[in-house]
Design a protein around this motif. Structure first.
Motif, PDB file in Angstrom:
ATOM      1  N   MET A 184      -0.206  -6.130  -1.733  1.00  0.00           N
ATOM      2  CA  MET A 184       1.138  -6.480  -1.274  1.00  0.00           C
ATOM      3  C   MET A 184       2.224  -5.952  -2.202  1.00  0.00           C
ATOM      4  O   MET A 184       3.329  -5.678  -1.773  1.00  0.00           O
ATOM      5  N   GLY A 185       1.919  -5.801  -3.489  1.00  0.00           N
ATOM      6  CA  GLY A 185       2.948  -5.395  -4.425  1.00  0.00           C
ATOM      7  C   GLY A 185       2.970  -3.933  -4.784  1.00  0.00           C
ATOM      8  O   GLY A 185       4.006  -3.394  -5.147  1.00  0.00           O
ATOM      9  N   TYR A 186       1.847  -3.236  -4.669  1.00  0.00           N
ATOM     10  CA  TYR A 186       1.784  -1.869  -5.170  1.00  0.00           C
ATOM     11  C   TYR A 186       1.662  -0.811  -4.093  1.00  0.00           C
ATOM     12  O   TYR A 186       2.214   0.272  -4.217  1.00  0.00           O
ATOM     13  N   VAL A 187       0.933  -1.096  -3.023  1.00  0.00           N
ATOM     14  CA  VAL A 187       0.657  -0.086  -2.008  1.00  0.00           C
ATOM     15  C   VAL A 187       1.953   0.391  -1.380  1.00  0.00           C
ATOM     16  O   VAL A 187       2.834  -0.404  -1.041  1.00  0.00           O
ATOM     17  N   LYS A 188       2.055   1.715  -1.229  1.00  0.00           N
ATOM     18  CA  LYS A 188       3.255   2.314  -0.647  1.00  0.00           C
ATOM     19  C   LYS A 188       3.239   2.133   0.865  1.00  0.00           C
ATOM     20  O   LYS A 188       2.198   2.175   1.502  1.00  0.00           O
ATOM     21  N   GLU A 189       4.439   1.983   1.416  1.00  0.00           N
ATOM     22  CA  GLU A 189       4.582   1.839   2.858  1.00  0.00           C
ATOM     23  C   GLU A 189       5.124   3.134   3.452  1.00  0.00           C
ATOM     24  O   GLU A 189       5.671   3.971   2.743  1.00  0.00           O
ATOM     25  N   ALA A 190       4.996   3.260   4.760  1.00  0.00           N
ATOM     26  CA  ALA A 190       5.620   4.384   5.451  1.00  0.00           C
ATOM     27  C   ALA A 190       7.136   4.201   5.354  1.00  0.00           C
ATOM     28  O   ALA A 190       7.659   3.099   5.471  1.00  0.00           O
ATOM     29  N   ILE A 191       7.824   5.279   5.107  1.00  0.00           N
ATOM     30  CA  ILE A 191       9.264   5.218   4.859  1.00  0.00           C
ATOM     31  C   ILE A 191      10.007   5.824   6.039  1.00  0.00           C
ATOM     32  O   ILE A 191       9.671   6.906   6.522  1.00  0.00           O
ATOM     33  N   CYS A 192      11.023   5.122   6.510  1.00  0.00           N
ATOM     34  CA  CYS A 192      11.901   5.651   7.545  1.00  0.00           C
ATOM     35  C   CYS A 192      13.154   6.193   6.871  1.00  0.00           C
ATOM     36  O   CYS A 192      13.804   5.489   6.095  1.00  0.00           O
ATOM     37  N   LYS A 244       5.369  -9.779  -9.552  1.00  0.00           N
ATOM     38  CA  LYS A 244       5.333  -9.049 -10.822  1.00  0.00           C
ATOM     39  C   LYS A 244       5.273  -7.542 -10.564  1.00  0.00           C
ATOM     40  O   LYS A 244       5.969  -6.771 -11.220  1.00  0.00           O
ATOM     41  N   PHE A 245       4.463  -7.113  -9.605  1.00  0.00           N
ATOM     42  CA  PHE A 245       4.367  -5.692  -9.269  1.00  0.00           C
ATOM     43  C   PHE A 245       5.704  -5.172  -8.748  1.00  0.00           C
ATOM     44  O   PHE A 245       6.141  -4.087  -9.141  1.00  0.00           O
ATOM     45  N   ILE A 246       6.339  -5.920  -7.852  1.00  0.00           N
ATOM     46  CA  ILE A 246       7.622  -5.482  -7.297  1.00  0.00           C
ATOM     47  C   ILE A 246       8.679  -5.396  -8.390  1.00  0.00           C
ATOM     48  O   ILE A 246       9.464  -4.446  -8.433  1.00  0.00           O
ATOM     49  N   HIS A 247       8.682  -6.362  -9.296  1.00  0.00           N
ATOM     50  CA  HIS A 247       9.631  -6.346 -10.406  1.00  0.00           C
ATOM     51  C   HIS A 247       9.388  -5.152 -11.330  1.00  0.00           C
ATOM     52  O   HIS A 247      10.328  -4.498 -11.781  1.00  0.00           O
ATOM     53  N   LEU A 248       8.129  -4.867 -11.609  1.00  0.00           N
ATOM     54  CA  LEU A 248       7.800  -3.805 -12.556  1.00  0.00           C
ATOM     55  C   LEU A 248       7.886  -2.405 -11.957  1.00  0.00           C
ATOM     56  O   LEU A 248       7.959  -1.426 -12.696  1.00  0.00           O
ATOM     57  N   LEU A 276      -9.836 -15.457  -8.274  1.00  0.00           N
ATOM     58  CA  LEU A 276      -9.259 -14.289  -8.938  1.00  0.00           C
ATOM     59  C   LEU A 276      -9.452 -13.015  -8.120  1.00  0.00           C
ATOM     60  O   LEU A 276      -8.526 -12.205  -7.998  1.00  0.00           O
ATOM     61  N   ALA A 277     -10.635 -12.824  -7.565  1.00  0.00           N
ATOM     62  CA  ALA A 277     -10.905 -11.594  -6.819  1.00  0.00           C
ATOM     63  C   ALA A 277      -9.975 -11.459  -5.616  1.00  0.00           C
ATOM     64  O   ALA A 277      -9.318 -10.423  -5.440  1.00  0.00           O
ATOM     65  N   ILE A 278      -9.890 -12.487  -4.807  1.00  0.00           N
ATOM     66  CA  ILE A 278      -9.051 -12.424  -3.602  1.00  0.00           C
ATOM     67  C   ILE A 278      -7.570 -12.403  -3.979  1.00  0.00           C
ATOM     68  O   ILE A 278      -6.788 -11.625  -3.436  1.00  0.00           O
ATOM     69  N   GLY A 279      -7.174 -13.259  -4.919  1.00  0.00           N
ATOM     70  CA  GLY A 279      -5.763 -13.322  -5.311  1.00  0.00           C
ATOM     71  C   GLY A 279      -5.260 -12.030  -5.919  1.00  0.00           C
ATOM     72  O   GLY A 279      -4.182 -11.541  -5.564  1.00  0.00           O
ATOM     73  N   VAL A 280      -6.032 -11.439  -6.811  1.00  0.00           N
ATOM     74  CA  VAL A 280      -5.616 -10.180  -7.446  1.00  0.00           C
ATOM     75  C   VAL A 280      -5.598  -9.050  -6.424  1.00  0.00           C
ATOM     76  O   VAL A 280      -4.656  -8.257  -6.374  1.00  0.00           O
ATOM     77  N   LEU A 281      -6.618  -8.983  -5.580  1.00  0.00           N
ATOM     78  CA  LEU A 281      -6.678  -7.920  -4.576  1.00  0.00           C
ATOM     79  C   LEU A 281      -5.491  -7.999  -3.614  1.00  0.00           C
ATOM     80  O   LEU A 281      -4.815  -6.988  -3.360  1.00  0.00           O
ATOM     81  N   LEU A 299      -2.437  -1.605   5.636  1.00  0.00           N
ATOM     82  CA  LEU A 299      -3.132  -2.444   4.658  1.00  0.00           C
ATOM     83  C   LEU A 299      -2.209  -3.505   4.074  1.00  0.00           C
ATOM     84  O   LEU A 299      -2.590  -4.666   3.928  1.00  0.00           O
ATOM     85  N   LYS A 300      -0.977  -3.106   3.771  1.00  0.00           N
ATOM     86  CA  LYS A 300      -0.005  -4.047   3.214  1.00  0.00           C
ATOM     87  C   LYS A 300       0.347  -5.142   4.222  1.00  0.00           C
ATOM     88  O   LYS A 300       0.430  -6.318   3.876  1.00  0.00           O
ATOM     89  N   ALA A 301       0.540  -4.751   5.473  1.00  0.00           N
ATOM     90  CA  ALA A 301       0.847  -5.738   6.518  1.00  0.00           C
ATOM     91  C   ALA A 301      -0.329  -6.688   6.732  1.00  0.00           C
ATOM     92  O   ALA A 301      -0.135  -7.901   6.861  1.00  0.00           O
ATOM     93  N   LEU A 302      -1.540  -6.151   6.727  1.00  0.00           N
ATOM     94  CA  LEU A 302      -2.730  -6.979   6.893  1.00  0.00           C
ATOM     95  C   LEU A 302      -2.882  -7.963   5.732  1.00  0.00           C
ATOM     96  O   LEU A 302      -3.164  -9.144   5.951  1.00  0.00           O
ATOM     97  N   ALA A 303      -2.656  -7.492   4.512  1.00  0.00           N
ATOM     98  CA  ALA A 303      -2.750  -8.376   3.344  1.00  0.00           C
ATOM     99  C   ALA A 303      -1.693  -9.473   3.408  1.00  0.00           C
ATOM    100  O   ALA A 303      -1.962 -10.627   3.062  1.00  0.00           O
TER     101      ALA A 303
END
Length: 185
Positions: free
Chosen positions: A57-65, A146-150, A47-52, A86-90
């Motif tokens: 991957m679903g919530y953190v904002k990325e740099a926008i071009c 789920k995060f991307i959908h919501l 749960l800890a690794i999967g949720v993190l 962080l998102k790319a690493l995850a």
């Protein structure tokens, strides 16, 4: 077969005793306690690794071009750049965990752990943690979707407009209210 000190079931020992006089129910309860602890160890790491990973991957904002009249503008805010990294690493960690077969990881882990960890109970706990970690990408992928959908639903947009902080939005509104079925399953 009699071992000399064996006792048949009685009122004080409903399942009887072993050859040392220890009740079978006591031995079963100790074994069950140990197995529940092992299961909870694997579940906690899963749960800890999967949720993190799923949240990152679903919530953190990325740099926008942004492209305007042929010119490309990149969001250079430190927060968005770190979010992209962080998102790319995850995502890479999640893909690595999915690509490597869990059976091969467990065989290698058992061989390595046998060599360096002397206490048998500790070896089993480390094995359970490794199992939990390498099975977590499935959960991470479900939470990410789920995060991307919501992200663009009126529910989340309204929560953001009301000024709710990100941690409360993630933990209470998305993970608890929207993902608890996934987490319980």
């Amino acid at each position: 077969i009699s071992y000399g000190n064996d006792r048949s079931p009685s009122i004080t020992h409903p399942l009887g005793t072993d050859h040392n006089g220890v009740g079978i129910i006591f031995k079963l309860s100790r074994a069950m306690n140990f197995n529940i602890k092992l299961g909870l160890t694997a579940l906690t790491s899963f749960l800890a690794i999967g949720v993190l990973l799923g949240i990152i991957m679903g919530y953190v904002k990325e740099a926008i071009c942004i492209m305007d009249n042929g010119k490309i503008y990149l969001s250079l805010r430190l927060k968005t750049i770190l979010g992209s990294i962080l998102k790319a690493l995850a995502s890479v960690i999640n893909q690595i965990f999915q690509v490597i077969p869990t059976v091969l990881v467990m065989i290698a882990a058992v061989i390595i752990i046998q060599r360096y960890v002397s206490v048998a109970a500790s070896r089993i706990y480390v094995d359970m943690i490794i199992i939990g970690v390498f099975l977590s990408p499935k959960l991470a992928s479900m939470i990410q979707s789920k995060f991307i959908h919501l992200k663009r639903t009126e529910y989340i947009i309204a929560a953001k407009v009301t000024g709710i902080n990100s941690l409360s939005l993630i933990l209470k509104h998305i993970l608890w209210r929207q993902c608890k079925g996934i987490l319980i399953m």
